[in-house]
Design a protein around this motif. Structure first.
Motif, PDB file in Angstrom:
ATOM      1  N   THR A 482     -48.774  22.154   4.686  1.00 24.02           N
ATOM      2  CA  THR A 482     -48.176  23.457   4.978  1.00 24.02           C
ATOM      3  C   THR A 482     -47.892  24.180   3.665  1.00 24.02           C
ATOM      4  O   THR A 482     -47.200  23.647   2.793  1.00 24.02           O
ATOM      5  CB  THR A 482     -46.873  23.306   5.765  1.00 24.02           C
ATOM      6  N   ALA A 483     -48.453  25.380   3.531  1.00 23.04           N
ATOM      7  CA  ALA A 483     -48.253  26.182   2.332  1.00 23.04           C
ATOM      8  C   ALA A 483     -47.436  27.415   2.676  1.00 23.04           C
ATOM      9  O   ALA A 483     -47.559  27.972   3.775  1.00 23.04           O
ATOM     10  CB  ALA A 483     -49.593  26.583   1.729  1.00 23.04           C
ATOM     11  N   THR A 484     -46.602  27.850   1.742  1.00 23.87           N
ATOM     12  CA  THR A 484     -45.672  28.948   2.008  1.00 23.87           C
ATOM     13  C   THR A 484     -45.674  30.029   0.936  1.00 23.87           C
ATOM     14  O   THR A 484     -45.078  31.087   1.130  1.00 23.87           O
ATOM     15  CB  THR A 484     -44.238  28.402   2.107  1.00 23.87           C
ATOM     16  N   TRP A 485     -46.308  29.767  -0.199  1.00 22.73           N
ATOM     17  CA  TRP A 485     -46.234  30.714  -1.318  1.00 22.73           C
ATOM     18  C   TRP A 485     -47.041  31.966  -1.000  1.00 22.73           C
ATOM     19  O   TRP A 485     -48.015  31.940  -0.244  1.00 22.73           O
ATOM     20  CB  TRP A 485     -46.759  30.058  -2.595  1.00 22.73           C
ATOM     21  N   THR A 486     -46.661  33.055  -1.601  1.00 23.90           N
ATOM     22  CA  THR A 486     -47.373  34.319  -1.434  1.00 23.90           C
ATOM     23  C   THR A 486     -48.789  34.229  -1.983  1.00 23.90           C
ATOM     24  O   THR A 486     -49.119  33.309  -2.737  1.00 23.90           O
ATOM     25  CB  THR A 486     -46.637  35.433  -2.200  1.00 23.90           C
ATOM     26  N   ILE A 487     -49.634  35.189  -1.631  1.00 30.32           N
ATOM     27  CA  ILE A 487     -50.906  35.344  -2.350  1.00 30.32           C
ATOM     28  C   ILE A 487     -50.544  36.051  -3.651  1.00 30.32           C
ATOM     29  O   ILE A 487     -50.227  37.236  -3.676  1.00 30.32           O
ATOM     30  CB  ILE A 487     -51.930  36.141  -1.527  1.00 30.32           C
ATOM     31  N   GLU A 501     -55.609  46.091 -25.626  1.00 32.07           N
ATOM     32  CA  GLU A 501     -56.782  46.091 -24.750  1.00 32.07           C
ATOM     33  C   GLU A 501     -57.755  44.983 -25.161  1.00 32.07           C
ATOM     34  O   GLU A 501     -58.144  44.864 -26.319  1.00 32.07           O
ATOM     35  CB  GLU A 501     -57.491  47.441 -24.806  1.00 32.07           C
ATOM     36  N   GLY A 502     -58.111  44.150 -24.177  1.00 34.37           N
ATOM     37  CA  GLY A 502     -59.010  43.025 -24.448  1.00 34.37           C
ATOM     38  C   GLY A 502     -58.320  41.821 -25.057  1.00 34.37           C
ATOM     39  O   GLY A 502     -58.926  40.764 -25.194  1.00 34.37           O
ATOM     40  N   GLN A 503     -57.048  41.975 -25.429  1.00 28.59           N
ATOM     41  CA  GLN A 503     -56.281  40.877 -26.020  1.00 28.59           C
ATOM     42  C   GLN A 503     -54.951  40.687 -25.278  1.00 28.59           C
ATOM     43  O   GLN A 503     -53.969  40.242 -25.851  1.00 28.59           O
ATOM     44  CB  GLN A 503     -55.988  41.154 -27.489  1.00 28.59           C
ATOM     45  N   GLU A 504     -54.939  41.006 -23.998  1.00 20.74           N
ATOM     46  CA  GLU A 504     -53.704  40.967 -23.231  1.00 20.74           C
ATOM     47  C   GLU A 504     -53.080  39.568 -23.237  1.00 20.74           C
ATOM     48  O   GLU A 504     -53.777  38.566 -23.219  1.00 20.74           O
ATOM     49  CB  GLU A 504     -53.963  41.391 -21.785  1.00 20.74           C
ATOM     50  N   PHE A 505     -51.761  39.544 -23.240  1.00 18.67           N
ATOM     51  CA  PHE A 505     -51.030  38.279 -23.179  1.00 18.67           C
ATOM     52  C   PHE A 505     -49.845  38.368 -22.228  1.00 18.67           C
ATOM     53  O   PHE A 505     -49.014  37.463 -22.173  1.00 18.67           O
ATOM     54  CB  PHE A 505     -50.520  37.879 -24.575  1.00 18.67           C
ATOM     55  N   PHE A 506     -49.758  39.450 -21.477  1.00 15.69           N
ATOM     56  CA  PHE A 506     -48.627  39.671 -20.581  1.00 15.69           C
ATOM     57  C   PHE A 506     -49.184  40.088 -19.234  1.00 15.69           C
ATOM     58  O   PHE A 506     -50.098  40.917 -19.154  1.00 15.69           O
ATOM     59  CB  PHE A 506     -47.704  40.749 -21.153  1.00 15.69           C
ATOM     60  N   ALA A 507     -48.634  39.514 -18.156  1.00 14.08           N
ATOM     61  CA  ALA A 507     -49.229  39.672 -16.830  1.00 14.08           C
ATOM     62  C   ALA A 507     -48.339  40.450 -15.871  1.00 14.08           C
ATOM     63  O   ALA A 507     -47.129  40.553 -16.049  1.00 14.08           O
ATOM     64  CB  ALA A 507     -49.528  38.298 -16.226  1.00 14.08           C
ATOM     65  N   GLY A 508     -48.979  40.947 -14.827  1.00 16.97           N
ATOM     66  CA  GLY A 508     -48.287  41.518 -13.687  1.00 16.97           C
ATOM     67  C   GLY A 508     -48.823  40.858 -12.425  1.00 16.97           C
ATOM     68  O   GLY A 508     -49.806  40.114 -12.462  1.00 16.97           O
ATOM     69  N   THR A 509     -48.177  41.119 -11.302  1.00 18.14           N
ATOM     70  CA  THR A 509     -48.653  40.576 -10.031  1.00 18.14           C
ATOM     71  C   THR A 509     -48.113  41.419  -8.893  1.00 18.14           C
ATOM     72  O   THR A 509     -47.176  42.208  -9.065  1.00 18.14           O
ATOM     73  CB  THR A 509     -48.231  39.110  -9.833  1.00 18.14           C
ATOM     74  N   LYS A 510     -48.708  41.249  -7.715  1.00 19.93           N
ATOM     75  CA  LYS A 510     -48.183  41.795  -6.471  1.00 19.93           C
ATOM     76  C   LYS A 510     -48.121  40.645  -5.478  1.00 19.93           C
ATOM     77  O   LYS A 510     -49.143  40.040  -5.164  1.00 19.93           O
ATOM     78  CB  LYS A 510     -49.074  42.913  -5.943  1.00 19.93           C
ATOM     79  N   HIS A 511     -46.936  40.311  -5.032  1.00 18.61           N
ATOM     80  CA  HIS A 511     -46.755  39.208  -4.093  1.00 18.61           C
ATOM     81  C   HIS A 511     -47.063  39.680  -2.675  1.00 18.61           C
ATOM     82  O   HIS A 511     -46.379  40.571  -2.154  1.00 18.61           O
ATOM     83  CB  HIS A 511     -45.321  38.668  -4.155  1.00 18.61           C
ATOM     84  N   ILE A 512     -48.069  39.102  -2.059  1.00 19.34           N
ATOM     85  CA  ILE A 512     -48.411  39.413  -0.678  1.00 19.34           C
ATOM     86  C   ILE A 512     -47.853  38.306   0.198  1.00 19.34           C
ATOM     87  O   ILE A 512     -48.324  37.165   0.169  1.00 19.34           O
ATOM     88  CB  ILE A 512     -49.938  39.553  -0.512  1.00 19.34           C
ATOM     89  N   ARG A 513     -46.819  38.624   0.945  1.00 20.01           N
ATOM     90  CA  ARG A 513     -46.098  37.618   1.714  1.00 20.01           C
ATOM     91  C   ARG A 513     -46.975  37.041   2.813  1.00 20.01           C
ATOM     92  O   ARG A 513     -47.791  37.741   3.414  1.00 20.01           O
ATOM     93  CB  ARG A 513     -44.841  38.228   2.340  1.00 20.01           C
ATOM     94  N   VAL A 514     -46.775  35.756   3.081  1.00 19.19           N
ATOM     95  CA  VAL A 514     -47.516  35.086   4.143  1.00 19.19           C
ATOM     96  C   VAL A 514     -46.539  34.232   4.951  1.00 19.19           C
ATOM     97  O   VAL A 514     -45.518  33.787   4.434  1.00 19.19           O
ATOM     98  CB  VAL A 514     -48.656  34.203   3.591  1.00 19.19           C
ATOM     99  N   ALA A 515     -46.870  34.009   6.213  1.00 19.28           N
ATOM    100  CA  ALA A 515     -46.116  33.051   7.018  1.00 19.28           C
ATOM    101  C   ALA A 515     -46.617  31.652   6.676  1.00 19.28           C
ATOM    102  O   ALA A 515     -47.735  31.495   6.179  1.00 19.28           O
ATOM    103  CB  ALA A 515     -46.323  33.339   8.497  1.00 19.28           C
ATOM    104  N   PRO A 516     -45.802  30.619   6.886  1.00 17.89           N
ATOM    105  CA  PRO A 516     -46.299  29.261   6.629  1.00 17.89           C
ATOM    106  C   PRO A 516     -47.619  29.012   7.357  1.00 17.89           C
ATOM    107  O   PRO A 516     -47.779  29.371   8.524  1.00 17.89           O
ATOM    108  CB  PRO A 516     -45.170  28.382   7.190  1.00 17.89           C
ATOM    109  N   TYR A 517     -48.571  28.435   6.652  1.00 15.79           N
ATOM    110  CA  TYR A 517     -49.898  28.156   7.203  1.00 15.79           C
ATOM    111  C   TYR A 517     -50.331  26.779   6.726  1.00 15.79           C
ATOM    112  O   TYR A 517     -49.688  26.196   5.844  1.00 15.79           O
ATOM    113  CB  TYR A 517     -50.907  29.226   6.761  1.00 15.79           C
ATOM    114  N   THR A 518     -51.404  26.252   7.283  1.00 15.37           N
ATOM    115  CA  THR A 518     -51.843  24.912   6.892  1.00 15.37           C
ATOM    116  C   THR A 518     -53.183  24.956   6.153  1.00 15.37           C
ATOM    117  O   THR A 518     -54.061  25.770   6.471  1.00 15.37           O
ATOM    118  CB  THR A 518     -51.977  23.980   8.104  1.00 15.37           C
ATOM    119  N   ILE A 519     -53.303  24.063   5.183  1.00 11.64           N
ATOM    120  CA  ILE A 519     -54.551  23.885   4.424  1.00 11.64           C
ATOM    121  C   ILE A 519     -55.324  22.747   5.081  1.00 11.64           C
ATOM    122  O   ILE A 519     -54.800  21.628   5.199  1.00 11.64           O
ATOM    123  CB  ILE A 519     -54.253  23.550   2.957  1.00 11.64           C
TER     124      ILE A 519
END
Length: 593
Positions: A482-487, A501-519
């Protein structure tokens, strides 16, 4: 023709060596490493580990060892090193000492970032027992792979990879036949959370297990070396039995990059593993070779990081928990690396076109408050920051990340780590020297020198988990973990891209919520290698789905399932696939008990 040249070159080296006296010293074998640390993350590329002076700007204690020479006399010294930050010259300066006397050459400031042999000059050896030391001059990550002393004044050791590998083997007196380390029901390679849980799970099911880890600690990214906290839920599980071993491994939540490494529970993890009567633990062992019969792995061969002793581990089943999919890759398992296209997967979050983009690698860091004002030197060789752009923080979190397709996370592991170090040191130098009102009494307390990888190879199983599987909550008959983490798919932070530019070292993200699912269990064994399981971030998913499955509590539960499945496979003398096709009910019963 190229192969013929390699053989000719090797023959020339062998004939030359027979006519001279030589002493070859791998620095990672030094008996006293002082303040230097062993870096093994580029073993797959270099064929060796090396020592590094990781002092965070403060020179570290000398590394030293005593070497027996075959005869007294004059020797030419060769030092294998590099300038890791040639902008135009880096800070990783060091000297070699013979019997506590420093030789004149200073290494690590050549302006060349390729590993090669450098002439250290002539050395007079007046006693057969000689103390050799490495003296760090800066504390800024000078590094040394090996030392060669030779009586042949015109001989130059090889730099080309094939010839160098053969050269190492000959001078280290490595035999063609490694030491037999035992036969096991399950050989688990990779001692992160996934591999450790797989080994414990199988052991508790009665299997004879080997757990092989290339570092001195267990836990992978959750160790004191990398310091990433555990994520993913285990209390929302469709199968409550799963997650019990993960809970044992869990040392609480010290956050990311905690300056107190003991908070990550290295000793606890090792103690739990060593308490298992059916489990043999092999630390500091890098597996670099696989033996096969058809589509079946019969053995893996590992090399001790410090002694270079090679060992052979035979087994019935193998589990690749390396993160990089190293065992699968060596065995010829089908894999993917990078992003698939929308057209291929049908995923709305997939890239328009396939590419080599991967989530990056982090080297976290932390500072601590001290009683008095401290200084930090200028770093002209590092990334440069300004009032207009800098990271105003006492410590790092997950956002410090490099490798978004502009670096290969396996082949360029050293370059990625070094780029991260240039960012950390450059930013800290700016903070210390431009913001004294805030940072005068802060001191850099810890910087990770082992990179915390997120993504590399994904080994293909009989099922490839997709975005639709996750978001639609598809319940396959073999839905196990059972996995629960966002995409959670990272990308370069736009502001960071503007300035680097081209040497990035800092990140961003968008958390896409998910319901618990199974692998599905079918994601946990190889499609084309008949006795290979996998657990961790290298399981069978698309790049998009990987964004959710990669967190460590989830990976640990994958390992637990592998242990259960391996016990069923052994019981029926069957394959991992047969467990799905013929014994799935038994596996699912174990999960629900």
């Amino acid at each position: 023709m190229k192969r013929i040249f390699h053989v000719w070159l090797l023959c020339c080296c062998v004939l030359s060596l027979k006519a001279q006296q030589q002493v070859f010293v791998e620095t990672e074998s030094f008996t006293d490493r002082g303040g230097w640390v062993v870096d093994q993350q580029s073993f797959a590329v270099m064929g060796s580990s090396y020592l590094m002076a990781h002092g965070m700007g403060r020179p570290v204690k000398d590394a030293s060892t005593t070497v027996t020479f075959p005869a007294k006399g004059k020797y030419r010294l060769w030092v294998r090193t590099k300038d890791w930050a040639p902008f135009p010259k880096g800070p990783g300066k060091f000297q070699v000492l013979i019997n506590d006397v420093a030789l004149k050459p200073v290494f690590g400031e050549s302006g060349d970032d390729t590993w090669k042999w450098y002439d250290g000059g002539e050395v007079a050896v007046n006693n057969e027992q000689v103390k050799i030391s490495l003296k760090d001059l800066t504390g800024f990550n000078g590094r040394c792979d090996a030392l060669l002393f030779t009586t042949a004044s015109k001989f130059t050791p090889p730099n080309e990879s094939v010839a160098l590998a053969a050269f190492r083997r000959q001078l280290l007196h490595l035999t063609e036949k490694p030491k037999e380390a035992g036969n096991y029901d399950l050989v688990v390679v990779g001692g992160g959370i996934a591999g450790t849980c797989a080994a414990i799970s199988a052991s508790r099911m009665g299997l004879k297990v080997a757990l092989i880890q290339d570092r001195p600690v267990l836990g992978g990214n959750n160790s004191s070396e990398v310091r990433v906290h555990l994520r993913g839920e285990i209390d929302k599980n469709y199968y409550p039995k799963l997650g019990r071993i993960v809970r044992e491994m869990d040392n609480g939540d010290p956050g990311n990059g905690n300056p107190d490494g003991s908070e990550y529970g290295d000793d606890r993890k090792i103690a739990i593993v060593k308490a298992e009567k059916n489990l043999s633990l092999f630390l500091n062992t890098y597996v670099y070779k696989v033996e096969k019969e058809g589509d079946h792995i019969t053995a893996v061969i590992g090399r001790d990081i410090g002694t270079n002793q090679e060992s052979r581990y035979t087994g019935t089943y193998f589990s690749d928990c390396t993160g990089d999919g190293t065992i699968g890759y060596l065995a010829g398992a089908e894999f993917r690396m990078g992003r698939e296209s929308k057209a291929e997967t049908g995923e709305s979050l997939a890239a328009e076109k396939p590419d080599s983009f991967t989530l990056g690698t982090s080297n976290l860091w932390a500072s601590v408050a001290v009683d008095s004002v401290t200084t930090f030197p200028a770093t002209p060789w590092a990334l440069q920051f300004s009032d207009e752009y800098h990271i105003d923080s006492y410590r790092a979190d997950w956002e410090w990340e490099t490798g978004f397709g502009n670096f290969n996370t396996i082949r360029d592991a050293e370059k990625i780590r070094d780029h991260n170090l240039r960012a950390v040191y450059g930013n800290w130098s700016y903070l210390k020297n431009s913001k004294p009102e805030k940072y005068a009494k802060q001191q850099l307390a810890w910087v990770a020198y082992i990179g915390g990888k997120r993504e590399s190879r994904r080994l293909l199983g009989d099922h490839i988990l997709t975005q639709m599987d996750i978001q639609e909550g598809k319940m396959y008959p073999d839905g196990a973990v059972t996995a629960t983490w966002t995409i959670d798919l990272h990308f370069p932070d736009p502001k960071n891209s503007k300035y680097f530019e081209g040497q990035e070292f800092f990140a961003g993200t968008k958390h896409i919520r998910v319901a618990p699912y199974t692998i599905p269990y079918r994601c946990l064994y190889s499609h084309n290698i008949s006795n290979l399981f996998m657990a961790g971030r290298n399981i069978s998913t698309t790049h998009v789905a990987f964004g959710s499955t990669r967190v460590m509590r989830t990976c640990g539960m994958m390992g637990e399932v592998v242990g259960f499945a391996a016990s069923i496979a052994k019981k029926y003398h069957s394959s991992p696939r047969d467990v799905y096709q013929e014994h799935l009910k038994e596996l699912m019963t174990i999960l629900t008990e």
